[in-house]
Motif scaffolding. Structure first.
Motif, PDB file in Angstrom:
ATOM      1  N   VAL A  72       0.892  -1.391   0.098  1.00  0.00           N
ATOM      2  CA  VAL A  72      -0.181  -0.073   0.059  1.00  0.00           C
ATOM      3  C   VAL A  72       0.794   1.292   0.150  1.00  0.00           C
ATOM      4  N   VAL A  73       0.589   2.270  -0.852  1.00  0.00           N
ATOM      5  CA  VAL A  73       1.172   3.547  -0.801  1.00  0.00           C
ATOM      6  C   VAL A  73       0.213   4.451  -0.082  1.00  0.00           C
ATOM      7  N   ASP A  74       0.865   4.906   1.231  1.00  0.00           N
ATOM      8  CA  ASP A  74       0.097   5.821   2.141  1.00  0.00           C
ATOM      9  C   ASP A  74       0.277   7.079   1.778  1.00  0.00           C
ATOM     10  N   GLU A  75      -0.877   7.474   1.147  1.00  0.00           N
ATOM     11  CA  GLU A  75      -0.847   8.867   0.623  1.00  0.00           C
ATOM     12  C   GLU A  75      -0.872   9.936   1.567  1.00  0.00           C
ATOM     13  N   LEU A  76      -1.478   9.541   2.940  1.00  0.00           N
ATOM     14  CA  LEU A  76      -1.272  10.619   3.935  1.00  0.00           C
ATOM     15  C   LEU A  76      -0.121  10.738   4.590  1.00  0.00           C
ATOM     16  N   ALA A  77       0.562   9.651   4.949  1.00  0.00           N
ATOM     17  CA  ALA A  77       1.975   9.395   5.225  1.00  0.00           C
ATOM     18  C   ALA A  77       2.940  10.333   4.401  1.00  0.00           C
ATOM     19  N   LEU A  78       2.719  10.220   3.025  1.00  0.00           N
ATOM     20  CA  LEU A  78       3.474  10.908   2.212  1.00  0.00           C
ATOM     21  C   LEU A  78       3.494  12.475   2.099  1.00  0.00           C
ATOM     22  N   SER A  79       2.080  12.825   2.344  1.00  0.00           N
ATOM     23  CA  SER A  79       1.731  14.163   2.643  1.00  0.00           C
ATOM     24  C   SER A  79       2.381  14.813   3.531  1.00  0.00           C
ATOM     25  N   GLU A  80       2.417  13.978   4.628  1.00  0.00           N
ATOM     26  CA  GLU A  80       3.084  14.743   5.973  1.00  0.00           C
ATOM     27  C   GLU A  80       4.474  14.758   5.792  1.00  0.00           C
ATOM     28  N   GLU A  81       5.203  13.513   5.367  1.00  0.00           N
ATOM     29  CA  GLU A  81       6.545  13.609   4.925  1.00  0.00           C
ATOM     30  C   GLU A  81       7.063  14.478   4.417  1.00  0.00           C
ATOM     31  N   PHE A  82       6.359  14.927   2.987  1.00  0.00           N
ATOM     32  CA  PHE A  82       6.958  15.784   2.137  1.00  0.00           C
ATOM     33  C   PHE A  82       6.434  17.436   2.447  1.00  0.00           C
ATOM     34  N   GLY A  83       5.301  17.480   3.253  1.00  0.00           N
ATOM     35  CA  GLY A  83       4.922  18.814   3.410  1.00  0.00           C
ATOM     36  C   GLY A  83       4.042  19.077   2.473  1.00  0.00           C
ATOM     37  N   LEU A  84       3.121  18.459   1.903  1.00  0.00           N
ATOM     38  CA  LEU A  84       2.074  18.821   0.835  1.00  0.00           C
ATOM     39  C   LEU A  84       0.775  18.322   1.112  1.00  0.00           C
ATOM     40  N   SER A  85      -0.159  19.154   0.672  1.00  0.00           N
ATOM     41  CA  SER A  85      -1.600  18.770   0.861  1.00  0.00           C
ATOM     42  C   SER A  85      -2.152  17.443  -0.022  1.00  0.00           C
ATOM     43  N   ARG A  86      -3.034  16.908   0.128  1.00  0.00           N
ATOM     44  CA  ARG A  86      -3.367  15.627  -0.546  1.00  0.00           C
ATOM     45  C   ARG A  86      -3.781  15.946  -1.924  1.00  0.00           C
ATOM     46  N   PRO A  87      -4.342  17.161  -2.566  1.00  0.00           N
ATOM     47  CA  PRO A  87      -4.481  17.054  -4.126  1.00  0.00           C
ATOM     48  C   PRO A  87      -3.323  16.947  -4.838  1.00  0.00           C
ATOM     49  N   PRO A  88      -1.993  17.574  -4.458  1.00  0.00           N
ATOM     50  CA  PRO A  88      -0.846  17.346  -5.355  1.00  0.00           C
ATOM     51  C   PRO A  88      -0.288  15.945  -5.204  1.00  0.00           C
ATOM     52  N   VAL A  89      -0.425  15.297  -4.152  1.00  0.00           N
ATOM     53  CA  VAL A  89      -0.244  13.784  -3.922  1.00  0.00           C
ATOM     54  C   VAL A  89      -0.909  13.092  -4.692  1.00  0.00           C
ATOM     55  N   ARG A  90      -2.275  13.183  -4.752  1.00  0.00           N
ATOM     56  CA  ARG A  90      -3.132  12.513  -5.513  1.00  0.00           C
ATOM     57  C   ARG A  90      -2.961  12.608  -7.079  1.00  0.00           C
ATOM     58  N   GLU A  91      -2.709  13.806  -7.431  1.00  0.00           N
ATOM     59  CA  GLU A  91      -2.102  14.258  -8.906  1.00  0.00           C
ATOM     60  C   GLU A  91      -0.895  13.190  -9.218  1.00  0.00           C
ATOM     61  N   LEU A  92      -0.010  13.261  -8.257  1.00  0.00           N
ATOM     62  CA  LEU A  92       1.157  12.401  -8.611  1.00  0.00           C
ATOM     63  C   LEU A  92       0.793  10.891  -8.376  1.00  0.00           C
ATOM     64  N   MET A  93      -0.118  10.540  -7.735  1.00  0.00           N
ATOM     65  CA  MET A  93      -0.163   9.137  -7.626  1.00  0.00           C
ATOM     66  C   MET A  93      -0.845   8.988  -9.062  1.00  0.00           C
ATOM     67  N   ARG A  94      -1.760   9.369  -9.643  1.00  0.00           N
ATOM     68  CA  ARG A  94      -2.522   9.308 -11.022  1.00  0.00           C
ATOM     69  C   ARG A  94      -1.006   9.333 -12.165  1.00  0.00           C
ATOM     70  N   GLN A  95      -0.419  10.297 -12.019  1.00  0.00           N
ATOM     71  CA  GLN A  95       0.932  10.264 -12.954  1.00  0.00           C
ATOM     72  C   GLN A  95       1.641   8.858 -12.958  1.00  0.00           C
ATOM     73  N   MET A  96       1.979   8.589 -11.690  1.00  0.00           N
ATOM     74  CA  MET A  96       2.761   7.516 -11.440  1.00  0.00           C
ATOM     75  C   MET A  96       1.938   5.989 -11.926  1.00  0.00           C
ATOM     76  N   ALA A  97       0.574   6.248 -11.796  1.00  0.00           N
ATOM     77  CA  ALA A  97       0.106   4.996 -12.420  1.00  0.00           C
ATOM     78  C   ALA A  97       0.010   4.751 -13.683  1.00  0.00           C
ATOM     79  N   ALA A  98      -0.073   6.057 -14.378  1.00  0.00           N
ATOM     80  CA  ALA A  98       0.248   6.166 -15.981  1.00  0.00           C
ATOM     81  C   ALA A  98       1.478   5.502 -16.429  1.00  0.00           C
ATOM     82  N   GLU A  99       2.523   5.859 -15.381  1.00  0.00           N
ATOM     83  CA  GLU A  99       3.866   5.360 -15.948  1.00  0.00           C
ATOM     84  C   GLU A  99       4.179   4.060 -15.471  1.00  0.00           C
TER      85      GLU A  99
END
Length: 242
Positions: free
Chosen positions: A42-69
């Motif tokens: 599992v890729v923990d979106e919340l944990a990554l948001s907190e670790e890198f100081g980002l809100s959820r929307p840009p993390v979700r956008e990155l998840m979609r990009q990395m899914a496409a890759e």
């Protein structure tokens, strides 16, 4: 609605937010190809948001990009997961990888610039240094960068998505079969792989597409033989289509 602290920072300093997003993307890719994040994890979106100081929307956008890759898998009503490695995906890898590597390497011999060849030589130097230092992670990562650079040198956008997806599993398999390079055979194979890298560079530099394709074919067969010792059940032949 009040913005989160991370959201306010992103509004005030968009460049900083983009930097953090780029750092997250690089870190996540490295964690996946190094198998720090195992296939199916599992890729923990919340944990990554907190670790890198980002809100959820840009993390979700990155998840979609990395899914496409091809790095992660997204399904409705399920957490994001690292892309799986199963019998079918490995079979598809062994069928497709030689064709993609040969195509990109031959095109690189036709289209590469002198500067791009120099960049490839620099990656090769780091690959050899990792072998000498018995640094498995950097050996795998620099091998990945070597073939990705060749893909960029091909200057063909139709091949890049397939190459990037293949490199994900090649790196993860490499982390497995390069993990214990203690036998004489393994050490010889590592030396031979490095020599083949040099031969590929030389063929690209002199624009000999035929020789470049022949060398990468042998190079992939060397990797395939070592990989199958770890991933194929005894008595099962992994197909190689060229």
């Amino acid at each position: 609605m009040a913005r989160t602290k991370a959201g306010a920072e992103e509004t005030a300093a968009p460049d900083a937010s983009l930097d953090r997003k780029a750092l997250l993307a690089d870190a996540l890719r490295r964690r996946i190809v190094s198998m720090e994040l195992a296939p199916g994890a599992v890729v923990d979106e919340l944990a990554l948001s907190e670790e890198f100081g980002l809100s959820r929307p840009p993390v979700r956008e990155l998840m979609r990009q990395m899914a496409a890759e091809g790095y992660i898998e997204l399904e409705a009503n399920r957490a994001a997961r690292v892309s799986s490695m199963n019998h079918q995906s490995l079979r598809n890898f062994f069928l497709a990888a030689p064709m993609i590597y040969i195509a990109t390497t031959q095109l690189a011999a036709t289209n590469a610039t002198a500067r791009e060849v120099d960049e490839l030589r620099a990656i090769q130097q780091r690959f050899r240094a990792a072998i000498e230092q018995n640094d498995v992670e950097n050996r795998v990562l620099n091998n990945d960068q070597f073939h990705l650079q060749i893909g960029k040198m091909a200057h063909n956008p139709y091949l890049m998505p397939s190459l990037r997806r293949i490199l994900i599993d090649h790196a993860r398999l490499g982390k497995i079969f390069y993990r214990h390079p203690t036998t004489v055979d393994m050490e010889l194979d590592l030396g031979k792989a490095a020599d083949q890298h040099d031969e590929i560079i030389d063929a690209i530099a002199r624009r000999d597409a035929g020789a470049a394709g022949d060398i990468v074919r042998l190079h992939m067969d060397l990797s395939r033989r070592r990989m199958t010792e770890y991933v194929a059940p005894v008595g099962v032949e992994v197909p190689l289509v060229l």
